[in-house]
Enzyme design. Structure first.
Site, PDB file in Angstrom:
ATOM      1  N   HIS A 462      -2.034   5.931  -9.392  1.00 42.35           N
ATOM      2  CA  HIS A 462      -1.269   4.864  -8.753  1.00 42.35           C
ATOM      3  C   HIS A 462       0.193   4.913  -9.183  1.00 42.35           C
ATOM      4  O   HIS A 462       0.689   4.057  -9.925  1.00 42.35           O
ATOM      5  CB  HIS A 462      -1.882   3.499  -9.077  1.00 42.35           C
ATOM      6  CG  HIS A 462      -3.170   3.231  -8.375  1.00 42.35           C
ATOM      7  ND1 HIS A 462      -4.404   3.385  -8.989  1.00 42.35           N
ATOM      8  CD2 HIS A 462      -3.432   2.844  -7.096  1.00 42.35           C
ATOM      9  CE1 HIS A 462      -5.369   3.088  -8.127  1.00 42.35           C
ATOM     10  NE2 HIS A 462      -4.807   2.759  -6.973  1.00 42.35           N
ATOM     11  N   SER A 464       4.351   6.530  -7.669  1.00 41.26           N
ATOM     12  CA  SER A 464       5.137   6.578  -6.439  1.00 41.26           C
ATOM     13  C   SER A 464       4.729   7.724  -5.536  1.00 41.26           C
ATOM     14  O   SER A 464       4.997   7.684  -4.325  1.00 41.26           O
ATOM     15  CB  SER A 464       6.630   6.667  -6.773  1.00 41.26           C
ATOM     16  OG  SER A 464       6.940   7.910  -7.364  1.00 41.26           O
ATOM     17  N   HIS A 466       1.587   8.495  -4.886  1.00 45.42           N
ATOM     18  CA  HIS A 466       0.538   7.891  -4.052  1.00 45.42           C
ATOM     19  C   HIS A 466       1.178   7.019  -2.975  1.00 45.42           C
ATOM     20  O   HIS A 466       0.744   7.047  -1.804  1.00 45.42           O
ATOM     21  CB  HIS A 466      -0.401   7.055  -4.915  1.00 45.42           C
ATOM     22  CG  HIS A 466      -1.310   6.160  -4.128  1.00 45.42           C
ATOM     23  ND1 HIS A 466      -2.283   6.630  -3.276  1.00 45.42           N
ATOM     24  CD2 HIS A 466      -1.360   4.788  -4.048  1.00 45.42           C
ATOM     25  CE1 HIS A 466      -2.910   5.609  -2.708  1.00 45.42           C
ATOM     26  NE2 HIS A 466      -2.373   4.484  -3.161  1.00 45.42           N
TER      27      HIS A 466
END
Length: 730
Positions: A462, A464, A466
């Site tokens: 999780h 940037s 993603h």
């Protein structure tokens, strides 16, 4: 005295009488007490009702069939003349009290009292009257609001049925308010007979079944609650020693036997009524009525507001009336399912059957924690750095961003883990976002830098990258013809912004972890959609904090409100507890109706373009973009699987260190089978959702990747391989 009739007339015209099973109408019945034949002449009673009948008639109980009586009502200038004569002597049998058990306590419950507020006599009021007779309830009929209130204050009825089918004689809402204004009514069940919500049914069995449901539901439940409360109150105020004995008067601990409980007439109950549960009928014709549920009488407070699920339940109840027993039983099962709160959550097999699926689903869909142990503190946001012009190598890489096979991981490496800003500039420009928002490219660039800096680069999944991957998938879906024709530009801008911010400041831990750890976010959002609520709120906080990056600064206030609501709704849609609800609504509201009119293009467009369905399309779009990893090319799919697994492993490690509940025990880095976890995720969440999305947006390439990736994980699992890749050949 033996010859005197058992009749009492109050100042308001209340008649207390006992009925005869031989009579055809409850209003034509008067039973004389034990004694020889007697005749009552010249009894006149004033009444304000339209029909010349007493303002309140009271039915006491059933009695012996050895007697018969007859009444004759004669209209005489607005008065009622009652003439009664008995044929033989008899003794009325009083309704016996029932015994209720509350654990070891046995309490005496008086017969239920019912008040019918009907201005005129008809088959409906008769049906309720005789239903009370069959159930052994005490019943009154009031003809005017004033007499209804007076009678209620005297008797404290457990159930009140108000005739709301017409307002010719009185307003049913006004009657309800008058009764509710009295102190004893705060827990009385008030129901209404309405022309639409309750189809008139003069069947005694139907009304009887309704009353029995209420008795066995909230009336009995509230009696037990009141009984316990009264016992505790009595014990609290008792000045003497209390002995707890068995039935044999042997002193013991843990059992209470209440000999008398005259005050427990359960007159005070909760103000709000519960939905009465359907129970098997009782009485002389019980076998023929078992497993049948009849139309529910609508409550008075729902006369103007009714939930859709209530309408569905009422339709099913009405359908049961004319259905065969087998169909009625099946509809019973349907109603049981509809009355549950988790309508869209499938029931899993036992944990031993599929621990991977259970742990994965539990970890992703559970939002409640079991204890609060530690407060988590978020790190300060990094200060955005100045973004230079896009280097040629990166610009060339971005030329392929419209292809599904675009490699976001290569962009991650080339931009030194800042892919969101670069990709965002390219995609937002191609969709004309700056023109729509009336902001400069410099402002957009500053905003993208700010948002990307608010993602945690230390997270394995999780981060940037993603967010950039989800933004890429969102843009890809928005370019599909059917999606594009269904949404307007505001929807497109909202979708792109929502994809960009949907996981901002994600701590790399699940909602369940935050709840169990008692984090500040979990407390702030009451353990409900914790992360998703935080992502949406923080995105707007960051955006409006500085004018240099406030991309919403120049748009109209009303347009901003609409855009903001759309963004928030899409971000909250990524929360997994409502996953099956979103997918089911999309299929049933869009896919199925469109398939039924396959050749009607205009009809399909009308279905897609309705405000409600556009909302479902946007939710489905971002949900699919958020979890599209299994539909990426194999190498990207494997990399993303490794990253999410590592994040779950780290969470399990931290839960063990802190002594927190382990949310997903199978994600133990020493024992976990990554292929099994991917198979479970695809089976449970991905397949059905992407089948539905493919049927709408036409995504054959994605579905082919999904099929190949699934085969890959299956082969690894069959090889008993627990890692991301097969072992090297020996």
């Amino acid at each position: 005295m033996g010859c005197a009739p058992s009749i009492h007339v109050s100042q308001s015209g209340v008649i207390y009488c006992r009925d005869s099973d031989e009579s055809n109408s409850p209003h034509q019945t008067t039973t004389i007490s034990q004694g020889t034949a007697a005749t009552l002449h010249g009894l006149f009673i004033k009444t304000d009702a339209a029909e010349t009948i007493p303002s309140v008639i009271t039915y006491q109980s059933r009695h012996s069939r050895n007697n018969s009586c007859r009444d004759r009502k004669e209209n005489s200038g607005g008065h009622v003349r009652i003439e009664a004569e008995t044929q033989t002597s008899h003794t009325s049998v009083k309704v016996s009290s029932t015994e209720e058990c509350v654990g070891p306590m046995r309490l005496t419950q008086e017969p239920i009292q019912v008040l019918l507020v009907f201005a005129k006599e008809d088959s409906q009021s008769d049906a309720f009257w005789w239903a009370c007779d069959r159930a052994g309830f005490r019943c009154n009929i009031a003809r005017t609001p004033e007499s209804a209130v007076e009678c209620f204050l005297d008797k404290h009825h457990e159930i009140i049925v108000i005739d709301g089918r017409h307002s010719r004689y009185f307003e049913p809402e006004a009657v309800c308010r008058m009764i509710r204004a009295t102190k004893p009514s705060e827990n009385t069940v008030i129901l209404a007979v309405l022309p639409q919500k309750f189809v008139e049914n003069s069947s005694v069995s139907a009304c009887y079944n309704e009353l029995i449901q209420i008795e066995h539901g909230e009336v009995r439940c509230q009696f037990k609650l009141r009984a316990c409360n009264s016992v505790f109150t009595a014990l609290e105020h008792c000045q003497e020693a209390v002995e707890i004995t068995s039935e044999d008067h042997i002193i013991q601990v843990g059992h209470i036997h209440v000999q008398q409980c005259h005050s427990l007439r359960h007159r005070d109950r909760r103000k709000d009524s519960m939905d009465a549960r359907s129970l098997s009928s009782r009485g002389s014709d019980a076998p023929s009525l078992q497993n049948r549920r009849y139309s529910s009488v609508a409550r008075i407070h729902s006369m103007t507001i009714e939930a859709p699920i209530t309408k569905v339940i009422n339709i099913i109840n009405a359908a049961q009336e004319s259905s065969p027993v087998t169909v009625a039983e099946a509809l019973d099962r349907v109603l049981e399912i509809l009355r549950t709160t988790e309508l869209y959550s499938p029931q899993l097999a036992s944990k031993e059957d599929d621990p991977h699926t259970n742990d994965l689903v539990g970890g992703l869909m559970s939002v409640r924690g079991s204890q609060y142990l530690k407060m988590l503190h978020h790190s300060q946001l990094a200060i955005p750095v100045t973004l230079n012009d896009v280097p040629p190598s990166i610009a060339e890489m971005l030329n392929d961003e419209e292809c599904w096979e675009f490699n976001i991981l290569e962009l991650e490496a080339a931009t030194h883990k800042r892919p969101l800003t670069y990709l965002g500039l390219k995609i937002f420009t191609s969709f004309g976002v700056c023109d729509f928002l009336n902001c400069s490219e410099a402002m957009l660039r500053s905003w993208l830098q700010l948002i990307e800096a608010s993602y945690h680069s230390s997270n394995s999944y999780h981060n940037s990258t993603h967010a950039a991957d989800v933004l890429h998938a969102t843009a890809y879906f928005l370019r599909k013809e059917r999606v594009k024709s269904s949404l307007d530009q505001l929807d497109e801008v909202a979708a792109l912004i929502a994809a960009t911010v949907h996981d901002v400041d994600h701590p790399g831990r699940t909602n369940s972890f935050l709840c169990n750890a008692g984090s500040e976010l979990a407390i702030l959002y009451n353990d409900t959609a914790v992360l998703e609520s935080h992502h949406a709120a923080l995105a707007f906080q960051l955006t409006v904090r500085d004018g240099k990056s406030n991309i919403f600064k120049n748009i109209d206030r009303n347009q901003f409100r609409t855009l903001r609501q759309a963004i928030i709704d899409m971000v909250l849609a990524t929360e997994m507890t409502r996953h099956f609800e979103h997918v089911s609504k999309f299929v049933n509201s869009i896919n199925k109706p469109m398939a039924s009119i396959n050749s009607d293009c205009e009809g399909q467009a009308n279905i897609r373009n309705s405000p409600e369905n556009r909302l479902l399309i946007k939710r489905m779009l971002i949900k699919c973009a958020d979890v599209a990893n299994p539909c990426r090319p194999l190498e990207l799919c494997i990399e993303w699987a490794g990253r999410i697994s590592e994040e779950y492993f780290a969470q399990t490690d931290e839960e063990k260190r802190q002594g927190l509940p382990v949310v997903m025990p199978v994600f133990d880095r020493n024992t976990c089978s990554v292929p099994k976890s991917q198979i479970s995720f695809i089976d449970y969440f991905i397949t059905d959702m992407f089948d539905a999305w493919d049927a709408f947006a036409s995504l054959p390439g994605l579905m082919e990747h999904l099929s190949e990736n699934y085969k890959y994980w299956k082969n690894l699992d069959e090889m008993k391989c627990k890692s991301l890749r097969p072992p090297p050949p020996s």
